[in-house]
Motif scaffolding. Structure first.
Motif, PDB file in Angstrom:
ATOM      1  N   MET A   1      24.042  11.526 -27.049  1.00 53.46           N
ATOM      2  CA  MET A   1      24.894  12.665 -27.384  1.00 53.46           C
ATOM      3  C   MET A   1      25.991  12.754 -26.349  1.00 53.46           C
ATOM      4  O   MET A   1      25.771  13.022 -25.175  1.00 53.46           O
ATOM      5  N   ALA A   2      27.146  12.453 -26.784  1.00 54.12           N
ATOM      6  CA  ALA A   2      28.284  12.447 -25.863  1.00 54.12           C
ATOM      7  C   ALA A   2      28.819  13.853 -25.713  1.00 54.12           C
ATOM      8  O   ALA A   2      29.187  14.516 -26.664  1.00 54.12           O
ATOM      9  N   LEU A   3      28.853  14.324 -24.493  1.00 56.58           N
ATOM     10  CA  LEU A   3      29.297  15.686 -24.206  1.00 56.58           C
ATOM     11  C   LEU A   3      30.656  15.641 -23.541  1.00 56.58           C
ATOM     12  O   LEU A   3      30.890  14.871 -22.621  1.00 56.58           O
ATOM     13  N   LEU A   4      31.555  16.461 -24.014  1.00 51.96           N
ATOM     14  CA  LEU A   4      32.873  16.537 -23.394  1.00 51.96           C
ATOM     15  C   LEU A   4      32.786  17.379 -22.139  1.00 51.96           C
ATOM     16  O   LEU A   4      32.554  18.567 -22.187  1.00 51.96           O
ATOM     17  N   LEU A   5      32.979  16.699 -20.984  1.00 51.58           N
ATOM     18  CA  LEU A   5      32.813  17.402 -19.711  1.00 51.58           C
ATOM     19  C   LEU A   5      34.121  17.420 -18.939  1.00 51.58           C
ATOM     20  O   LEU A   5      34.149  17.223 -17.741  1.00 51.58           O
ATOM     21  N   GLY A   6      35.219  17.600 -19.609  1.00 53.99           N
ATOM     22  CA  GLY A   6      36.490  17.733 -18.921  1.00 53.99           C
ATOM     23  C   GLY A   6      36.628  19.125 -18.378  1.00 53.99           C
ATOM     24  O   GLY A   6      35.660  19.828 -18.139  1.00 53.99           O
ATOM     25  N   ARG A   7      37.864  19.576 -18.210  1.00 50.96           N
ATOM     26  CA  ARG A   7      38.064  20.935 -17.710  1.00 50.96           C
ATOM     27  C   ARG A   7      37.908  21.912 -18.865  1.00 50.96           C
ATOM     28  O   ARG A   7      38.865  22.473 -19.375  1.00 50.96           O
ATOM     29  N   CYS A   8      36.656  22.055 -19.277  1.00 52.47           N
ATOM     30  CA  CYS A   8      36.383  22.880 -20.447  1.00 52.47           C
ATOM     31  C   CYS A   8      36.495  24.351 -20.080  1.00 52.47           C
ATOM     32  O   CYS A   8      36.150  24.777 -18.993  1.00 52.47           O
ATOM     33  N   SER A   9      36.968  25.139 -21.043  1.00 48.56           N
ATOM     34  CA  SER A   9      36.925  26.587 -20.860  1.00 48.56           C
ATOM     35  C   SER A   9      35.494  27.040 -20.999  1.00 48.56           C
ATOM     36  O   SER A   9      34.660  26.362 -21.571  1.00 48.56           O
ATOM     37  N   LEU A  10      35.172  28.196 -20.458  1.00 44.35           N
ATOM     38  CA  LEU A  10      33.806  28.690 -20.475  1.00 44.35           C
ATOM     39  C   LEU A  10      33.715  29.895 -21.394  1.00 44.35           C
ATOM     40  O   LEU A  10      34.637  30.698 -21.484  1.00 44.35           O
ATOM     41  N   ARG A  11      32.604  30.015 -22.072  1.00 49.20           N
ATOM     42  CA  ARG A  11      32.401  31.166 -22.928  1.00 49.20           C
ATOM     43  C   ARG A  11      31.190  31.938 -22.435  1.00 49.20           C
ATOM     44  O   ARG A  11      30.182  31.349 -22.050  1.00 49.20           O
ATOM     45  N   LEU A  12      31.275  33.217 -22.467  1.00 43.84           N
ATOM     46  CA  LEU A  12      30.182  34.074 -22.034  1.00 43.84           C
ATOM     47  C   LEU A  12      29.279  34.322 -23.227  1.00 43.84           C
ATOM     48  O   LEU A  12      29.701  34.825 -24.248  1.00 43.84           O
ATOM     49  N   ALA A  81      19.144   5.874 -10.665  1.00 43.18           N
ATOM     50  CA  ALA A  81      20.404   5.280 -11.081  1.00 43.18           C
ATOM     51  C   ALA A  81      21.197   6.219 -11.972  1.00 43.18           C
ATOM     52  O   ALA A  81      20.631   7.064 -12.673  1.00 43.18           O
ATOM     53  N   THR A  82      22.509   6.061 -11.939  1.00 44.78           N
ATOM     54  CA  THR A  82      23.378   6.775 -12.866  1.00 44.78           C
ATOM     55  C   THR A  82      22.927   6.493 -14.296  1.00 44.78           C
ATOM     56  O   THR A  82      22.661   5.349 -14.658  1.00 44.78           O
ATOM     57  N   GLY A  83      22.820   7.536 -15.103  1.00 43.48           N
ATOM     58  CA  GLY A  83      22.384   7.375 -16.482  1.00 43.48           C
ATOM     59  C   GLY A  83      20.895   7.535 -16.691  1.00 43.48           C
ATOM     60  O   GLY A  83      20.401   7.407 -17.807  1.00 43.48           O
ATOM     61  N   SER A  84      20.173   7.852 -15.613  1.00 46.94           N
ATOM     62  CA  SER A  84      18.714   7.972 -15.716  1.00 46.94           C
ATOM     63  C   SER A  84      18.281   9.356 -16.172  1.00 46.94           C
ATOM     64  O   SER A  84      17.102   9.587 -16.419  1.00 46.94           O
ATOM     65  N   ASP A 361      29.704  11.692 -18.406  1.00 47.91           N
ATOM     66  CA  ASP A 361      28.904  11.046 -19.436  1.00 47.91           C
ATOM     67  C   ASP A 361      29.828  10.535 -20.539  1.00 47.91           C
ATOM     68  O   ASP A 361      30.265  11.283 -21.400  1.00 47.91           O
ATOM     69  N   ILE A 362      30.173   9.248 -20.486  1.00 44.00           N
ATOM     70  CA  ILE A 362      30.976   8.611 -21.536  1.00 44.00           C
ATOM     71  C   ILE A 362      30.213   7.353 -21.951  1.00 44.00           C
ATOM     72  O   ILE A 362      30.548   6.233 -21.534  1.00 44.00           O
ATOM     73  N   PRO A 363      29.166   7.499 -22.744  1.00 48.69           N
ATOM     74  CA  PRO A 363      28.251   6.372 -22.987  1.00 48.69           C
ATOM     75  C   PRO A 363      28.851   5.226 -23.773  1.00 48.69           C
ATOM     76  O   PRO A 363      28.308   4.116 -23.748  1.00 48.69           O
ATOM     77  N   ASN A 364      29.986   5.444 -24.481  1.00 46.36           N
ATOM     78  CA  ASN A 364      30.556   4.361 -25.270  1.00 46.36           C
ATOM     79  C   ASN A 364      31.290   3.318 -24.427  1.00 46.36           C
ATOM     80  O   ASN A 364      31.694   2.269 -24.937  1.00 46.36           O
ATOM     81  N   ILE A 365      31.460   3.562 -23.125  1.00 44.36           N
ATOM     82  CA  ILE A 365      32.136   2.587 -22.259  1.00 44.36           C
ATOM     83  C   ILE A 365      31.392   1.255 -22.306  1.00 44.36           C
ATOM     84  O   ILE A 365      30.199   1.186 -22.010  1.00 44.36           O
ATOM     85  N   ASP A 366      32.094   0.182 -22.693  1.00 47.33           N
ATOM     86  CA  ASP A 366      31.462  -1.137 -22.735  1.00 47.33           C
ATOM     87  C   ASP A 366      32.171  -2.141 -21.828  1.00 47.33           C
ATOM     88  O   ASP A 366      31.855  -3.334 -21.845  1.00 47.33           O
ATOM     89  N   CYS A 367      33.125  -1.654 -21.029  1.00 50.46           N
ATOM     90  CA  CYS A 367      33.773  -2.500 -20.029  1.00 50.46           C
ATOM     91  C   CYS A 367      34.288  -1.607 -18.905  1.00 50.46           C
ATOM     92  O   CYS A 367      34.846  -0.538 -19.167  1.00 50.46           O
TER      93      CYS A 367
END
Length: 661
Positions: A1-12, A81-84, A361-367
């Motif tokens: 599940m790819a989650l967008l973790l950029g500068r997301c706005s926050l909701r209360l 490790a990263t991704g664990s 978390d950008i799991p589709n990276i293949d290079c």
């Protein structure tokens, strides 16, 4: 599940009542995660909160933490490790730790980046729907009474915001990316919670990191007493928890000789950018990608700085490749849109500088293209780890490392597998690299003296057969080149896995302990008596233990700077370039290192000093023993060759000796 973790706005989002005080409490959820809020978590399983099914190693990790806590160990580290799924592990851990003193049941999670705060809050909400979760970050201010508080380290220490939290009410303090834990801000926070020293009357501390080491030599042992679990990315790949990887190294032709180090020991970014961001290097990088990875769907490129990002992006575009970039100055909306488009595979190459090394978390990276040279093993692993997450249809991740040369001290992908930093790799898989490390190709006994063979990430082995004299061996500084690329001091290598730094105040040795697989740093100091007429030497004492040569050198250099003085051991000191003194020449000529005497002007004081140090610490004996061994092997080879040639069948007449036998 790819989650967008950029500068997301926050909701209360309003949550349930907090026990004991009757007011409604809130948790902040990243806007990009709202689509998951309606998903009802499954019923709790026997070994997990909110029904999360832990992987085998995740359960092993939590069990190990709990066992150490039962023994009274309070300051624990977990190396994964990263991704664990480190975030999953420590959120699941919260519910497994009982209240301290029967009443203290709060948990503090400390991170250093906004994206990590949002990620931890999301996982805590899923794991504990009946607990209150608050965020202490920027304009979001926690009450201090929540069951779980996720805090950014910067906000926690801003304007005494930390004082709202009562340490006596906390059972657990969790630190993500815990290799930062010995920095001043974290040390101040640990002291506030009573964790600056081991104590029975304190919360438990659990630090989680993929890279439990630091380039600047600061000792993590000052904050964490036990590493209780470790699983690196090689183990994870072999057990198929992470994607497989293939490695290719490409000479970048970047000249890093004049790039100075920053205060942490890595390359100074300004000078590094000037050295790397050239038309030649950028063209080589793009051509390397075209030759090796043009079929890849999602390539992440690590650059030095914004100028490098822009120039390299333009070079990709000049070759007809849809490449885009993100930097810290990219507007939040643009950044999120570009990142989501990359996750959707709408374009093949994304370039960045310093954004995606941790907590992304950008799991589709293949290079992954490493266009940013580094002296930091931690940073290298973090960058590689971005491409190792599993993803549907992803067979492996191709790591393309744009390497410089050994003498600059660059940490490259070969060094992670105990190979020579300059070793060429072409689509080499992890199992192949491990096999190459464990079974290096044999070196012919009569090969030339400049044949170098990998002897682990710590050193280079030389063959000796072409040295005409011990003087030639002692003058050959190539064996010292690797350690001097790491240190600014005049270290010499006196044997395989043994190094010496000597001065008037004493000496320091670094030696590999084969049984413990550690590098042991020892010191001997010369103490002058008060009348100044006599001196004595202290017994050798261990001043540090380190997992590899790089970190051993950091510890040794820190000790040397305090006790030996820069003038005595600094490589750059002017006295080292002056001609050798008469006393030095007299001492060397007494040892009869070669048939003819060493004449004034042949050596500098620094060269003579290095030779004398090598003689004091056994290089001559090593040279003599090596020659004895090689002579025995040569005699055995001659006998073998004689027997083998007797069995050769050749067209033509037999020689005379054979005809008479």
């Amino acid at each position: 599940m790819a989650l967008l973790l950029g500068r997301c706005s926050l909701r209360l989002v309003s949550r349930g009542y907090q026990r004991g005080n009757g007011f409604r409490q809130a948790v902040f959820i990243p806007a990009a995660l709202r689509r998951y809020q309606s998903t009802s978590p499954p019923p709790p399983g026997p070994n997990s909160a909110a029904g999360v099914q832990l992987r085998r190693y995740q359960e092993e990790c939590i069990t190990s933490i709990l066992e150490h806590l039962k023994k009274g160990n309070k300051r624990l580290g977990v190396s994964l490790a990263t991704g664990s799924g480190k975030t999953v592990i420590f959120t699941q851990l919260i519910g497994r730790i009982p209240p301290r003193n029967s009443t203290a049941d709060q948990t503090m999670i400390i991170v250093h980046r906004k994206e990590l705060v949002e990620q931890a809050a999301y996982h805590c909400r899923l794991a504990y729907p009946n607990k209150t979760v608050e965020i202490e970050m920027g304009n979001n201010k926690a009450s201090g009474a929540a069951d779980i508080t996720i805090a950014s380290i910067r906000s926690l220490l801003s304007k005494d915001r930390i004082k709202k939290f009562d340490p006596s009410r906390f059972k657990l303090v969790l630190v993500d990316e815990a290799h930062h834990i010995v920095s001043p801000s974290y040390r101040e926070t640990m002291a506030y919670f009573g964790l600056d020293t081991p104590s029975k009357d304190s919360p438990a501390l659990v630090g989680v990191s993929a890279t439990f080491f630091r380039l600047d030599g600061l000792r993590l042992g000052a904050a964490i007493d036990h590493i209780v679990y470790h699983k690196d990315y090689v183990d994870m790949i072999e057990e198929r928890w992470l994607s497989d990887a293939v490695f290719t190294t490409v000479k970048s032709h970047a000249n890093l000789d004049k790039v100075r180090k920053d205060r942490y020991g890595d390359f100074a970014l300004g000078q590094l950018s000037k050295a790397v961001n050239t038309p030649t290097s950028n063209n080589i990088t793009v051509r390397a990608w075209l030759a090796n990875a043009s079929d890849r769907k999602s390539t992440l490129v690590f650059c030095v700085d914004t100028a490098h990002v822009r120039s390299l992006t333009e070079t990709f575009r000049q070759h007809g490749i849809d490449a885009r970039y993100i930097t810290a100055s990219t507007p939040a909306q643009v950044r999120n849109e570009q990142l989501q488009a990359f996750k959707n595979r709408e374009y093949p190459v994304l370039l960045n500088c310093g954004l995606f090394t941790e907590g992304t978390d950008i799991p589709n990276i293949d290079c992954v293209v490493l266009a940013r040279p580094t002296r930091s093993k931690s940073l290298l692993i973090q960058m590689i780890g971005r491409g190792l997450r599993l993803y549907p249809g992803k067979k492996d991740c191709h790591i393309i490392d744009m390497v410089a040369t050994l003498r600059t001290g660059v940490i490259s992908t070969p060094t992670l597998f105990g190979l020579d930093p300059d070793e060429a790799l072409t689509k080499a898989r992890v199992k192949d690299l491990e096999a190459r490390r464990d079974n290096p190709p044999p070196t012919a006994p009569d090969s030339s003296s400049d044949a170098l063979a990998a002897a682990g990430e710590d050193s280079i082995s030389l063959t000796f057969t072409k040295y005409d004299s011990i003087f030639d061996l002692l003058m050959d500084s190539r064996s010292d080149q690797h350690i001097r690329s790491i240190s600014r001091y005049a270290w010499v290598r006196v044997d395989d896995h043994r190094y010496v730094l000597a001065g008037k105040a004493g000496w320091i040795t670094i030696e590999r302990d084969a049984t413990e697989q550690l590098f042991i740093v020892r010191s001997v100091q010369t103490i002058e008596e008060q009348d100044g007429d006599r001196s004595f030497r202290t017994r050798p004492r261990v001043i540090a233990r380190a997992p590899d040569l790089e970190h051993a050198v950091r510890a040794a250099d820190t000790f040397a700077s305090r006790h030996f003085g820069e003038r005595a051991v600094g490589l750059w000191q002017a006295w080292r370039r002056a001609p050798a003194t008469p006393a030095q020449l007299q001492l060397l000529n007494k040892r009869k290192l070669r048939p003819q005497e060493i004449k004034p002007g042949e050596l500098t004081r620094g060269q003579a000093n290095d030779i004398i140090t090598k003689l004091r610490f056994g290089t001559k004996r090593r040279f003599e023993n090596e020659h004895k061994r090689l002579r025995r092997e040569a005699m055995e080879r001659e006998k073998f060759e004689e027997l083998r040639t007797r069995e050769d069948v050749k067209v033509g007449p037999l020689n005379a000796s054979a005809a008479q036998s």
